[in-house]
Write a protein that holds these residues in place. Structure first.
Motif: not given
Length: 267
Positions: A246-267
């Motif tokens: 495990i190289s990084q741990i980030k706190k994030i609300e479960d409701s924001a995970k899909f947006t985080y994923y979409q933004k990560y793979i598209s930017e």
């Protein structure tokens, strides 16, 4: 108690990872190394245990998880990382979180060494597991990123517009566009048109303009733990703290995970 445990174990991990070991010691330490991602998942799920942990240890679950963390994460921000790691572990235990290949809550980020038009370049691909039929899955490419794939011009040059009366001459300007340079083509797109790097990647591979030569760095992103996302990378070094960790741990609300994923793979 848990903070003291983190401090003592991480001190051991950091000291042993930097030591110069003999070949014999290196081979002996291979049993501690997380050699495969499947092995990482098995240890995370408690199906396998780190060699240094006794079966009767009352802190077995915490220790097993702690040995899966890259000790170097704690070198710069020890206090904050100890806090977030403790909360991370509490969430895993409280929610009985397990990792499985087919749960659909993770993806791979793969950096590739490529050749584009006889020039060396690098492309990052994003892959997710996809179910083919019950109990059968495969990896599929869901995103791509590279400066070479970002086709949009830095700014639109309206001097390259197709004039409004061009229809009267059978759109004779169209065959001449390439004379101004192929990289200018997006000047002729509609104002609201957005390029898609994944489509550009598939097109360039399809036409033979882009060739993939070798994989470089691989990172896995996991979303299963409630309240967190974390990444796993391979660390090649001597000592007890090596392999897929495990190289990084980030706190994030479960409701924001899909947006985080979409933004990560598209930017």
């Amino acid at each position: 108690m848990k903070y003291l445990l983190f401090i003592s174990i991480l001190a051991i991990c950091l000291s042993t990872s930097g030591q110069s070991l003999s070949d014999k010691e290196f081979q002996n330490n291979a049993k501690y190394r997380v050699k495969l991602l499947d092995e990482f998942m098995a240890r995370f799920n408690g199906e396998e245990t780190h060699e240094m942990i006794a079966n009767e240890d009352s802190l077995k679950e915490d220790l097993n998880l702690l040995y899966l963390m890259n000790a170097e994460m704690f070198a710069a921000n020890k206090d904050s990382m100890q806090q977030i790691s403790s909360e991370f572990a509490d969430s895993i235990h409280a929610n009985r979180t397990k990792l499985f290949f087919d749960d659909g809550q993770w993806f791979a980020e793969v950096k590739l060494n490529c050749t584009y038009m006889d020039k060396e370049t690098q492309v990052t691909l994003y892959l997710c597991p996809e179910e083919i039929k019950p109990f059968q899955h495969r990896w599929v490419i869901v995103g791509a990123r590279s400066e070479m794939l970002a086709l949009a011009p830095s700014q639109r040059n309206h001097g390259l517009d197709i004039l409004p009366n061009n229809h009267e001459v059978g759109f004779m300007a169209l065959p001449k566009i390439h004379l101004l340079g192929n990289d200018k083509i997006l000047n002729y797109a509609a104002a609201d048109y957005c390029t898609d790097q994944l489509t550009a990647f598939y097109t360039m591979i399809y036409t033979g303009a882009l060739k993939m030569n070798s994989t470089d760095e691989i990172t896995y992103h996991f979303f299963e733990v409630p309240g967190f996302v974390f990444t796993v990378k391979r660390h090649v070094r001597k000592g007890f703290n090596s392999g897929w960790l495990i190289s990084q741990i980030k706190k994030i609300e479960d409701s924001a995970k899909f947006t985080y994923y979409q933004k990560y793979i598209s930017e």
